[in-house]
Motif scaffolding. Structure first.
Motif, PDB file in Angstrom:
ATOM      1  N   VAL A  38       3.922  -4.609  27.703  1.00  0.00           N
ATOM      2  CA  VAL A  38       3.305  -3.627  26.807  1.00  0.00           C
ATOM      3  C   VAL A  38       1.784  -3.587  26.935  1.00  0.00           C
ATOM      4  O   VAL A  38       1.188  -2.513  26.824  1.00  0.00           O
ATOM      5  N   PHE A  39       1.149  -4.729  27.173  1.00  0.00           N
ATOM      6  CA  PHE A  39      -0.302  -4.743  27.304  1.00  0.00           C
ATOM      7  C   PHE A  39      -0.724  -5.680  28.426  1.00  0.00           C
ATOM      8  O   PHE A  39      -0.141  -6.758  28.590  1.00  0.00           O
ATOM      9  N   ASP A  40      -1.737  -5.260  29.166  1.00  0.00           N
ATOM     10  CA  ASP A  40      -2.393  -6.116  30.158  1.00  0.00           C
ATOM     11  C   ASP A  40      -3.832  -6.342  29.703  1.00  0.00           C
ATOM     12  O   ASP A  40      -4.554  -5.371  29.428  1.00  0.00           O
ATOM     13  N   PHE A  41      -4.235  -7.594  29.626  1.00  0.00           N
ATOM     14  CA  PHE A  41      -5.591  -7.946  29.240  1.00  0.00           C
ATOM     15  C   PHE A  41      -6.315  -8.555  30.441  1.00  0.00           C
ATOM     16  O   PHE A  41      -5.909  -9.613  30.944  1.00  0.00           O
ATOM     17  N   ASP A  42      -7.349  -7.882  30.912  1.00  0.00           N
ATOM     18  CA  ASP A  42      -8.234  -8.417  31.943  1.00  0.00           C
ATOM     19  C   ASP A  42      -9.465  -8.956  31.222  1.00  0.00           C
ATOM     20  O   ASP A  42     -10.323  -8.192  30.772  1.00  0.00           O
ATOM     21  N   PHE A  43      -9.550 -10.274  31.086  1.00  0.00           N
ATOM     22  CA  PHE A  43     -10.622 -10.856  30.287  1.00  0.00           C
ATOM     23  C   PHE A  43     -12.008 -10.673  30.914  1.00  0.00           C
ATOM     24  O   PHE A  43     -13.015 -10.820  30.215  1.00  0.00           O
ATOM     25  N   TYR A  44     -12.079 -10.347  32.209  1.00  0.00           N
ATOM     26  CA  TYR A  44     -13.379 -10.025  32.806  1.00  0.00           C
ATOM     27  C   TYR A  44     -13.885  -8.688  32.259  1.00  0.00           C
ATOM     28  O   TYR A  44     -15.085  -8.473  32.148  1.00  0.00           O
ATOM     29  N   ASP A  45     -12.952  -7.790  31.927  1.00  0.00           N
ATOM     30  CA  ASP A  45     -13.318  -6.520  31.286  1.00  0.00           C
ATOM     31  C   ASP A  45     -13.112  -6.669  29.785  1.00  0.00           C
ATOM     32  O   ASP A  45     -12.241  -6.034  29.184  1.00  0.00           O
ATOM     33  N   ILE A  46     -13.892  -7.548  29.169  1.00  0.00           N
ATOM     34  CA  ILE A  46     -13.649  -7.883  27.766  1.00  0.00           C
ATOM     35  C   ILE A  46     -13.953  -6.710  26.849  1.00  0.00           C
ATOM     36  O   ILE A  46     -13.329  -6.559  25.783  1.00  0.00           O
ATOM     37  N   GLU A  47     -14.871  -5.842  27.234  1.00  0.00           N
ATOM     38  CA  GLU A  47     -15.156  -4.660  26.418  1.00  0.00           C
ATOM     39  C   GLU A  47     -13.924  -3.775  26.319  1.00  0.00           C
ATOM     40  O   GLU A  47     -13.586  -3.265  25.243  1.00  0.00           O
ATOM     41  N   GLY A  48     -13.233  -3.604  27.447  1.00  0.00           N
ATOM     42  CA  GLY A  48     -12.013  -2.805  27.429  1.00  0.00           C
ATOM     43  C   GLY A  48     -10.922  -3.460  26.613  1.00  0.00           C
ATOM     44  O   GLY A  48     -10.154  -2.777  25.915  1.00  0.00           O
ATOM     45  N   CYS A  49     -10.833  -4.803  26.673  1.00  0.00           N
ATOM     46  CA  CYS A  49      -9.804  -5.516  25.908  1.00  0.00           C
ATOM     47  C   CYS A  49      -9.990  -5.355  24.410  1.00  0.00           C
ATOM     48  O   CYS A  49      -9.014  -5.313  23.652  1.00  0.00           O
ATOM     49  N   MET A  50     -11.245  -5.263  23.967  1.00  0.00           N
ATOM     50  CA  MET A  50     -11.508  -5.235  22.532  1.00  0.00           C
ATOM     51  C   MET A  50     -11.326  -3.854  21.917  1.00  0.00           C
ATOM     52  O   MET A  50     -11.315  -3.725  20.693  1.00  0.00           O
ATOM     53  N   ARG A  51     -11.195  -2.831  22.746  1.00  0.00           N
ATOM     54  CA  ARG A  51     -10.963  -1.495  22.194  1.00  0.00           C
ATOM     55  C   ARG A  51      -9.547  -1.390  21.634  1.00  0.00           C
ATOM     56  O   ARG A  51      -8.592  -1.885  22.229  1.00  0.00           O
ATOM     57  N   ASN A  52      -9.401  -0.731  20.507  1.00  0.00           N
ATOM     58  CA  ASN A  52      -8.071  -0.504  19.938  1.00  0.00           C
ATOM     59  C   ASN A  52      -7.223   0.286  20.928  1.00  0.00           C
ATOM     60  O   ASN A  52      -7.694   1.249  21.540  1.00  0.00           O
ATOM     61  N   HIS A  53      -5.978  -0.146  21.058  1.00  0.00           N
ATOM     62  CA  HIS A  53      -5.112   0.502  22.037  1.00  0.00           C
ATOM     63  C   HIS A  53      -3.726   0.673  21.434  1.00  0.00           C
ATOM     64  O   HIS A  53      -3.268  -0.145  20.628  1.00  0.00           O
ATOM     65  N   GLU A  54      -3.080   1.758  21.821  1.00  0.00           N
ATOM     66  CA  GLU A  54      -1.730   2.065  21.331  1.00  0.00           C
ATOM     67  C   GLU A  54      -0.879   2.525  22.504  1.00  0.00           C
ATOM     68  O   GLU A  54      -1.335   3.309  23.333  1.00  0.00           O
ATOM     69  N   LYS A  55       0.356   2.019  22.543  1.00  0.00           N
ATOM     70  CA  LYS A  55       1.254   2.383  23.641  1.00  0.00           C
ATOM     71  C   LYS A  55       2.645   2.660  23.085  1.00  0.00           C
ATOM     72  O   LYS A  55       3.215   1.842  22.369  1.00  0.00           O
ATOM     73  N   ARG A  56       3.198   3.798  23.436  1.00  0.00           N
ATOM     74  CA  ARG A  56       4.564   4.169  23.058  1.00  0.00           C
ATOM     75  C   ARG A  56       5.468   3.846  24.239  1.00  0.00           C
ATOM     76  O   ARG A  56       5.197   4.232  25.369  1.00  0.00           O
ATOM     77  N   PHE A  57       6.548   3.109  23.981  1.00  0.00           N
ATOM     78  CA  PHE A  57       7.435   2.746  25.081  1.00  0.00           C
ATOM     79  C   PHE A  57       8.890   2.816  24.627  1.00  0.00           C
ATOM     80  O   PHE A  57       9.199   2.728  23.435  1.00  0.00           O
ATOM     81  N   GLU A  58       9.759   2.966  25.601  1.00  0.00           N
ATOM     82  CA  GLU A  58      11.197   3.118  25.342  1.00  0.00           C
ATOM     83  C   GLU A  58      11.922   1.817  25.645  1.00  0.00           C
ATOM     84  O   GLU A  58      11.705   1.186  26.677  1.00  0.00           O
ATOM     85  N   ALA A  59      12.802   1.424  24.723  1.00  0.00           N
ATOM     86  CA  ALA A  59      13.697   0.298  24.952  1.00  0.00           C
ATOM     87  C   ALA A  59      15.115   0.852  25.030  1.00  0.00           C
ATOM     88  O   ALA A  59      15.647   1.369  24.051  1.00  0.00           O
ATOM     89  N   LYS A  60      15.709   0.771  26.201  1.00  0.00           N
ATOM     90  CA  LYS A  60      17.061   1.290  26.407  1.00  0.00           C
ATOM     91  C   LYS A  60      18.067   0.257  25.913  1.00  0.00           C
ATOM     92  O   LYS A  60      18.155  -0.855  26.439  1.00  0.00           O
ATOM     93  N   VAL A  61      18.801   0.592  24.867  1.00  0.00           N
ATOM     94  CA  VAL A  61      19.704  -0.363  24.215  1.00  0.00           C
ATOM     95  C   VAL A  61      20.846  -0.720  25.154  1.00  0.00           C
ATOM     96  O   VAL A  61      21.587   0.160  25.615  1.00  0.00           O
ATOM     97  N   SER A  62      20.994  -2.010  25.449  1.00  0.00           N
ATOM     98  CA  SER A  62      22.043  -2.480  26.360  1.00  0.00           C
ATOM     99  C   SER A  62      23.205  -3.136  25.622  1.00  0.00           C
ATOM    100  O   SER A  62      24.208  -3.489  26.235  1.00  0.00           O
TER     101      SER A  62
END
Length: 848
Positions: free
Chosen positions: A678-702
């Motif tokens: 759901v999320f990738d954090f690149d700690f070298y780009d810490i400014e990008g990591c600290m920005r609020n982020h939202e991701k919509r994703f699908e979970a296919k029920v098995s």
């Protein structure tokens, strides 16, 4: 040969033992059969060994002296910084600097010194704190009771004993004193009891039991159950009790009871005040000849070594002085690393049936009643040490004698050796009382005094324990430093980072260790080749441990720990003239400040400040990145011994995620879909990591089921080759759990698409269900997200918590009064009509 002999003798006379040994060794090579030479050589060798031991002892003393001086210097620096801060703010507080430095103290003898409840509650602050802790305990009780419903052994054996008792005594009237969930009265109703009067320990447990009764109306006749929403001590059927200013008028019950059933036992055995409850029931509710389940409690114990020694080749034994507890700590010992020093031995037997018989037939003879209630017993045991070593804890468990054919144990040492939890009540856990470290030889007899009174079983050594405790280290810290997988993985990554700097011509190499704690990662960095390591640790007592560990392991010249939040550190001199926290910016940042949800401990903010103020532009980060994975789960209770307990699932919910070791409770959950990144954090780009982020994703029920939780975990990339994975499907260490967030229940079918929304800010990760994609009305299970009354009370307690914490943070004298009250409550909770666990937990919060 004579010349070497004379030289060796002269050097020995000058106490230059190593040189004397060399001279005599050369002489023996020339004259191997010279008896005088050999005799002199043996004497010199013995002196050499003694000299090595003396020097090692002196070195340890010198290092400890250095550590104490460093601790004192750090405290003076902290005092100066506090004074400078007050001067800059032009503040004139009503407290002194000594108040700011004060720490609470817990003495072992406090468990034996009775508290006067009325005197304690005369102080308005104590009264507020008492009400606050009692309210917290009430709100937490239903969730803490849920493991009972998953304890098949405990429920199964109680069920058999209840059925057997009611078959032998048809038409019995039952008094049920439950530890939570309401299952005892339902088992008694199914067993054929004519009438059941049921009490739970708190109001929220009453609501939980009431909901369980309503859910089982279609399975059995619940009309025979009278669930009483009053404290037990305010109810009677004979011998009336006095009215109370706190609880009002007493309640008279319809009839006396023939059978008393209780499971009010915890890992401490008596911590839920079961004897108070049994005594009141016997005096005021039970009729003569009544029986009690269980009839007896057999308490057993074992001496064990639970110390920390060498970790990754480094001595961390200095952490052991922080391994204590105001009561008996609750552990699941099959997960712990410990050494058995003695065989299991009998501690005491609590005969509940004899107690009930005596009290129900004592009439109004006060002397007779008092002699029964005055149950403090002191017994001295002789315990044989099976092996040589050092013991620092008594491990305690119990066996309940439910009837002549049924015994239920809270632990079985033989099953523990096979790493299984079958055959005993796994929901109780085991109790550990920590003792000052004592060295014993195999076969030695150890004197152990056992004090058993109305509310506790307390072990005392000869001489008695006397070491005061000023601080407490949480349990997770010991799990973390003992996690060899974590330690070795970090060490490999740090070695790689330092070698890379060396290959690039960097000299010297300086490391910054944020969240240094015990100093383990700082010492690993120094051992890996760093020229200098600065550790940042916000906790003063963890700084004490870290400094002592670094100095005693020989890293005083390379390692320094700063008692400071790293977000306020700088390499520049402060405006008030205070020296900088670091001489220069670091080349490598090592940090392990991750919770089960990755960023919940403020890791992003720590890295952000370090990059801005404390690191070189080309600094290496260990770890460098992370990926978070999420998976929808069904984690809920359904059928318990043929009874419907689905309504108990409403008590799981909390507004935030919680840590849970899913790999240890695989029977309690199953996945509904594959995990997704759901999320990738690149700690070298810490400014990008600290920005609020939202991701919509699908979970296919098995797999069809009921969705009510999301589990999420992470992969931590320490460098391009080194990874730590906290997945429940791998072989992770003990440091991190998985994070679990609970939701309102939704039915899903195989093949459905479950659309979820993942969010993160700079302090945490959370999830939501995309309600636009589901029809909640058709998917609901009838179980609400949370109990509405509970939710309202949580809100009120949170407001009180904010006010209390604000007062404590702003005024050290307020903290002092709160901490003293917390220590008193943690030492003698039963004197204040409190259960042991909530009071002890509150005490450790103030000591940590």
């Amino acid at each position: 040969p004579k010349g070497h002999y004379r030289l060796g003798s002269a050097l020995a006379a000058a106490e230059r033992w190593a040189e004397a040994q060399q001279a005599l060794r050369r002489g023996i090579q020339l004259a191997p059969d010279n008896p005088d030479m050999e005799k002199k050589m043996k004497h010199v060798e013995q002196k050499c060994v003694e000299e090595v031991k003396r020097r090692a002892k002196q070195m340890r003393m010198d290092r400890r002296d250095l550590a104490l001086k460093l601790q004192e210097a750090r405290r003076k620096d902290k005092e100066l910084a506090t004074l400078n801060q007050l001067k800059q703010g032009m503040a004139s507080p009503d407290w002194d600097i000594e108040d700011h430095q004060w720490r609470p103290t817990c003495f072992p003898h406090m468990r034996k010194a009775k508290l006067d409840r009325d005197e304690f509650l005369k102080d308005p602050k104590n009264k507020v704190i008492h009400s606050y802790v009692t309210a917290l305990a009430d709100l937490d009780a239903p969730k803490k009771a849920l493991p009972l419903l998953q304890d098949k052994c405990r429920i199964g054996k109680y069920d058999r004993a209840i059925q057997s008792c009611l078959q032998e005594r048809p038409g019995s009237r039952v008094l049920s004193l439950g530890a939570g969930t309401g299952i005892l009265q339902l088992l008694a109703a199914r067993g054929g009891a004519a009438h059941i009067c049921a009490f739970e320990r708190s109001h929220m447990l009453f609501r939980m039991a009431k909901q369980s009764m309503a859910a089982n109306q279609h399975l059995l006749d619940t009309s025979v159950i009278h669930l009483v929403d009053r404290p037990l001590h305010m109810c009677y059927s004979q011998r009336p009790v006095e009215a109370s200013a706190e609880y009002g008028e007493p309640v008279q019950l319809d009839e006396e009871a023939d059978v008393l059933i209780t499971d009010m036992f915890d890992h401490n055995v008596l911590g839920m005040r079961v004897l108070d409850a049994v005594d009141h029931a016997a005096k005021h509710i039970l009729r003569p000849g009544a029986v009690i389940l269980p009839a007896k409690v057999h308490v057993k114990a074992m001496l064990v070594d639970m110390r920390i020694g060498k970790v990754s080749g480094l001595d961390l034994s200095y952490l052991n002085s922080y391994r204590w507890h105001p009561q008996h700590e609750k552990l699941y010992v099959h997960r712990e690393s410990y050494l058995r020093i003695s065989a299991p031995f009998d501690v005491c037997t609590i005969d509940l049936q004899t107690r009930v018989d005596a009290l129900t037939t004592s009439g109004d003879e006060e002397d007779s009643v008092e002699s029964i209630l005055n149950s403090e017993k002191v017994e001295t045991l002789q315990v044989e040490a099976q092996k040589s070593g050092c013991w620092n804890a008594v491990l305690m468990w119990f066996h309940l004698e439910l009837d002549k054919d049924t015994t239920l144990a809270s632990w079985d040492p033989t099953t523990d050796e096979n790493n299984t939890m079958d055959g005993f009540g796994s929901s109780w856990g085991q109790a550990v009382q920590y003792i000052d470290e004592t060295t014993v030889q195999g076969g030695e007899s150890i004197l152990l005094q056992v004090r058993q009174d109305q509310h506790q079983i307390y072990f005392e050594t000869d001489p008695p324990q006397s070491r005061p405790h000023h601080a407490w280290v949480p349990r997770w810290h010991f799990d973390m430093v003992l996690d060899e997988q974590r330690n070795s993985t970090y060490e490999n990554a740090v070695k790689n980072a330092i070698q890379l700097k060396r290959d690039m011509g960097q000299h010297p190499v300086q490391v910054l260790d944020v969240g240094a704690g015990s100093g383990l990662l700082s010492m690993i960095s120094a051992r890996a080749g760093a020229d200098y390591v600065t550790g940042a640790e916000i906790s003063a007592h963890m700084c004490d441990v870290g400094v002592l560990s670094e100095v005693m392991n020989g890293f005083a010249a390379k390692c320094t720990i700063v008692n400071q939040d790293s977000r306020y550190m700088d390499v520049l001199r402060k405006p008030d003239g205070t020296a900088p926290d670091m001489k220069r910016k670091a080349d490598i940042l090592v940090y392990e400040v991750f919770d089960s949800g990755l960023i919940g401990e403020g890791a992003l903010h720590l890295v952000h400040h370090a990059q801005q103020k404390l690191l070189q532009e080309n600094a290496t980060l260990v770890p460098m990145a992370a990926t978070v994975y999420a998976q929808p789960l069904e984690m809920r209770i359904k059928d318990v011994s043929g009874l419907d307990f689905q309504q108990a699932n409403r008590w799981r919910w909390r507004p935030d995620y919680e840590g849970m070791e899913l790999e240890r409770c695989k029977d309690a959950w199953f996945p509904l879909a594959e995990s997704s990144p759901v999320f990738d954090f690149d700690f070298y780009d810490i400014e990008g990591c600290m920005r609020n982020h939202e991701k919509r994703f699908e979970a296919k029920v098995s797999r069809s089921g009921t969705f009510n939780a999301i589990a999420f975990w992470f992969k931590l990339y320490l460098d391009e080759e080194t990874v730590l994975d906290t997945s429940p499907y791998g072989n992770k260490g003990a440091t991190w759990q998985q994070a679990i967030q609970f939701f309102e229940e939704v039915r899903v079918e195989e093949g459905d698409s479950l659309w979820l929304i993942a969010k993160h800010d700079s302090y945490g990760i959370s999830f939501e269900v995309d309600d636009s994609t589901i029809d909640r009305m058709s998917c609901r299970t009838g179980v609400p997200q949370y109990d509405p009354v509970w939710f309202q009370r949580v809100h009120r307690v949170q407001q009180l918590n904010k006010e209390l914490m604000k007062a404590v943070a702003q005024n050290p004298r307020e903290y002092r009064s709160f901490a003293i009250a917390a220590v008193q409550m943690g030492s003698r909770p039963w004197d204040l009509d409190m259960d042991t666990d909530p009071a002890a937990d509150f005490c450790t919060r103030f000591m940590s």
